[in-house]
Write a protein that holds these residues in place. Structure first.
Motif, PDB file in Angstrom:
ATOM      1  N   LYS A  54       0.863  -1.180   0.000  1.00 16.88           N
ATOM      2  CA  LYS A  54       0.000   0.000   0.000  1.00 16.88           C
ATOM      3  C   LYS A  54       0.898   1.229   0.000  1.00 16.88           C
ATOM      4  O   LYS A  54       1.738   1.388   0.888  1.00 16.88           O
ATOM      5  CB  LYS A  54      -0.907   0.000   1.222  1.00 16.88           C
ATOM      6  CG  LYS A  54      -1.998   1.051   1.167  1.00 16.88           C
ATOM      7  CD  LYS A  54      -2.910   0.989   2.364  1.00 16.88           C
ATOM      8  CE  LYS A  54      -3.948  -0.081   2.142  1.00 16.88           C
ATOM      9  NZ  LYS A  54      -5.105   0.067   3.032  1.00 16.88           N
ATOM     10  N   ALA A  55       0.739   2.079  -0.999  1.00 14.07           N
ATOM     11  CA  ALA A  55       1.576   3.274  -1.137  1.00 14.07           C
ATOM     12  C   ALA A  55       1.018   4.430  -0.308  1.00 14.07           C
ATOM     13  O   ALA A  55      -0.145   4.411   0.105  1.00 14.07           O
ATOM     14  CB  ALA A  55       1.662   3.679  -2.610  1.00 14.07           C
ATOM     15  N   ALA A  56       1.842   5.435  -0.099  1.00 17.68           N
ATOM     16  CA  ALA A  56       1.442   6.607   0.677  1.00 17.68           C
ATOM     17  C   ALA A  56       0.254   7.334   0.049  1.00 17.68           C
ATOM     18  O   ALA A  56      -0.540   7.945   0.752  1.00 17.68           O
ATOM     19  CB  ALA A  56       2.625   7.554   0.822  1.00 17.68           C
ATOM     20  N   ASP A  57       0.116   7.243  -1.284  1.00 14.80           N
ATOM     21  CA  ASP A  57      -0.995   7.917  -1.960  1.00 14.80           C
ATOM     22  C   ASP A  57      -2.298   7.122  -1.890  1.00 14.80           C
ATOM     23  O   ASP A  57      -3.313   7.531  -2.429  1.00 14.80           O
ATOM     24  CB  ASP A  57      -0.636   8.227  -3.412  1.00 14.80           C
ATOM     25  CG  ASP A  57      -0.448   6.975  -4.265  1.00 14.80           C
ATOM     26  OD1 ASP A  57      -0.592   5.841  -3.757  1.00 14.80           O
ATOM     27  OD2 ASP A  57      -0.136   7.143  -5.457  1.00 14.80           O
ATOM     28  N   GLY A  58      -2.282   5.949  -1.223  1.00 12.59           N
ATOM     29  CA  GLY A  58      -3.484   5.134  -1.064  1.00 12.59           C
ATOM     30  C   GLY A  58      -3.643   4.047  -2.106  1.00 12.59           C
ATOM     31  O   GLY A  58      -4.516   3.193  -1.986  1.00 12.59           O
ATOM     32  N   SER A  59      -2.814   4.051  -3.141  1.00 14.09           N
ATOM     33  CA  SER A  59      -2.907   3.001  -4.159  1.00 14.09           C
ATOM     34  C   SER A  59      -2.387   1.686  -3.587  1.00 14.09           C
ATOM     35  O   SER A  59      -1.649   1.659  -2.608  1.00 14.09           O
ATOM     36  CB  SER A  59      -2.127   3.393  -5.407  1.00 14.09           C
ATOM     37  OG  SER A  59      -0.749   3.516  -5.114  1.00 14.09           O
ATOM     38  N   VAL A  60      -2.798   0.594  -4.215  1.00 15.01           N
ATOM     39  CA  VAL A  60      -2.422  -0.751  -3.766  1.00 15.01           C
ATOM     40  C   VAL A  60      -1.819  -1.513  -4.929  1.00 15.01           C
ATOM     41  O   VAL A  60      -2.337  -1.459  -6.052  1.00 15.01           O
ATOM     42  CB  VAL A  60      -3.646  -1.513  -3.209  1.00 15.01           C
ATOM     43  CG1 VAL A  60      -3.346  -2.979  -2.994  1.00 15.01           C
ATOM     44  CG2 VAL A  60      -4.128  -0.878  -1.911  1.00 15.01           C
ATOM     45  N   SER A  61      -0.705  -2.225  -4.663  1.00 11.45           N
ATOM     46  CA  SER A  61      -0.059  -3.077  -5.671  1.00 11.45           C
ATOM     47  C   SER A  61      -0.043  -4.510  -5.186  1.00 11.45           C
ATOM     48  O   SER A  61       0.253  -4.775  -4.020  1.00 11.45           O
ATOM     49  CB  SER A  61       1.378  -2.629  -5.911  1.00 11.45           C
ATOM     50  OG  SER A  61       1.406  -1.359  -6.483  1.00 11.45           O
ATOM     51  N   ILE A  62      -0.323  -5.425  -6.098  1.00  9.92           N
ATOM     52  CA  ILE A  62      -0.214  -6.855  -5.835  1.00  9.92           C
ATOM     53  C   ILE A  62       0.702  -7.428  -6.899  1.00  9.92           C
ATOM     54  O   ILE A  62       0.524  -7.154  -8.093  1.00  9.92           O
ATOM     55  CB  ILE A  62      -1.593  -7.541  -5.873  1.00  9.92           C
ATOM     56  CG1 ILE A  62      -2.498  -6.947  -4.782  1.00  9.92           C
ATOM     57  CG2 ILE A  62      -1.454  -9.053  -5.705  1.00  9.92           C
ATOM     58  CD1 ILE A  62      -3.943  -7.348  -4.902  1.00  9.92           C
ATOM     59  N   THR A  63       1.704  -8.185  -6.476  1.00  8.69           N
ATOM     60  CA  THR A  63       2.633  -8.793  -7.419  1.00  8.69           C
ATOM     61  C   THR A  63       2.582 -10.308  -7.299  1.00  8.69           C
ATOM     62  O   THR A  63       2.220 -10.856  -6.258  1.00  8.69           O
ATOM     63  CB  THR A  63       4.081  -8.321  -7.176  1.00  8.69           C
ATOM     64  OG1 THR A  63       4.460  -8.678  -5.847  1.00  8.69           O
ATOM     65  CG2 THR A  63       4.214  -6.831  -7.354  1.00  8.69           C
ATOM     66  N   ALA A  64       2.961 -10.978  -8.376  1.00  9.29           N
ATOM     67  CA  ALA A  64       3.058 -12.440  -8.399  1.00  9.29           C
ATOM     68  C   ALA A  64       4.348 -12.815  -9.118  1.00  9.29           C
ATOM     69  O   ALA A  64       4.689 -12.221 -10.131  1.00  9.29           O
ATOM     70  CB  ALA A  64       1.863 -13.041  -9.138  1.00  9.29           C
ATOM     71  N   ALA A  65       5.064 -13.783  -8.565  1.00  9.59           N
ATOM     72  CA  ALA A  65       6.315 -14.242  -9.168  1.00  9.59           C
ATOM     73  C   ALA A  65       6.350 -15.763  -9.135  1.00  9.59           C
ATOM     74  O   ALA A  65       5.983 -16.376  -8.130  1.00  9.59           O
ATOM     75  CB  ALA A  65       7.515 -13.675  -8.416  1.00  9.59           C
ATOM     76  N   PRO A  66       6.771 -16.391 -10.240  1.00 11.99           N
ATOM     77  CA  PRO A  66       6.816 -17.860 -10.264  1.00 11.99           C
ATOM     78  C   PRO A  66       7.902 -18.403  -9.343  1.00 11.99           C
ATOM     79  O   PRO A  66       8.925 -17.762  -9.133  1.00 11.99           O
ATOM     80  CB  PRO A  66       7.125 -18.181 -11.724  1.00 11.99           C
ATOM     81  CG  PRO A  66       7.809 -16.959 -12.242  1.00 11.99           C
ATOM     82  CD  PRO A  66       7.246 -15.808 -11.484  1.00 11.99           C
ATOM     83  N   LYS A  67       7.638 -19.558  -8.770  1.00 11.94           N
ATOM     84  CA  LYS A  67       8.652 -20.273  -7.987  1.00 11.94           C
ATOM     85  C   LYS A  67       9.227 -21.352  -8.894  1.00 11.94           C
ATOM     86  O   LYS A  67       8.496 -22.210  -9.371  1.00 11.94           O
ATOM     87  CB  LYS A  67       8.035 -20.935  -6.751  1.00 11.94           C
ATOM     88  CG  LYS A  67       7.566 -19.966  -5.704  1.00 11.94           C
ATOM     89  CD  LYS A  67       6.991 -20.726  -4.521  1.00 11.94           C
ATOM     90  CE  LYS A  67       6.498 -19.801  -3.442  1.00 11.94           C
ATOM     91  NZ  LYS A  67       5.882 -20.537  -2.331  1.00 11.94           N
ATOM     92  N   GLY A  68      10.513 -21.282  -9.168  1.00 12.54           N
ATOM     93  CA  GLY A  68      11.126 -22.279 -10.053  1.00 12.54           C
ATOM     94  C   GLY A  68      10.639 -22.115 -11.471  1.00 12.54           C
ATOM     95  O   GLY A  68      10.458 -21.007 -11.975  1.00 12.54           O
TER      96      GLY A  68
END
Length: 169
Positions: A54-68
């Motif tokens: 959650k950024a200071a400006d109120g926006s939200v980021s969700i990330t996904a990264a593969p395992k292997g």
């Protein structure tokens, strides 16, 4: 002015001018998913790692990264059910980074998982692409979860979705 809240029925009663008024559903209020903290989302990813920021400006980021070398989908949904009573629109805006022909989905699903509303992002082809949606949900009723599906593929780096608006009103 005072109020009482009943979490079992998700209703509120307001004390005004010396009397307690009738119980009314809380659902008349707008639901802003950007106000939720990470522990108010349920994340699952079989072969991926994820992050929530959650950024200071109120926006939200969700990330996904593969395992292997395995691809996966990071799935997250609100822990609480959202009352759709009196709601007319879902407003979503932000941007997404995905690879090749991948798309992300933002949906409303009932308690049984049935899709009530879905927005699918464009396939940006390994780049950022912005989105802005004002979806009509005026015919929906009952309660639903807000759900986000973010894919990631083996051999590729992290994918990400950033929300500047995620509002149901």
């Amino acid at each position: 002015m005072q109020f009482r809240y009943d979490p079992e029925t998700d209703m509120v009663q307001i004390f005004y001018s010396g009397i307690w008024n009738d119980w009314i559903p809380v659902g008349f209020q707008a639901f802003d998913a950007l106000t939720l903290s990470q522990n108010q989302w349920d994340f699952s990813a079989s072969t991926a790692s994820y992050s929530f920021k959650k950024a200071a400006d109120g926006s939200v980021s969700i990330t996904a990264a593969p395992k292997g070398n395995q691809g996966s989908v990071t799935d997250c949904k609100t822990v609480v059910l959202i009352d759709l009573t009196g709601k007319n629109s879902i407003k979503i805006s932000g941007r997404v980074w995905l690879y090749t022909t991948a798309t992300a989905q933002i949906s409303l699903r009932d308690e049984n998982g049935q899709v009530l509303y879905v927005y699918t992002t464009k396939a940006p082809g390994s780049a950022w692409t912005s989105f802005s949606v004002n979806g009509d949900i005026s015919g929906l009723s009952g309660k639903a979860y807000l759900r986000i599906n973010l894919p990631c593929f083996s051999g590729y780096a992290t994918t990400e979705i950033q929300f500047t608006k995620l509002l149901i009103e």
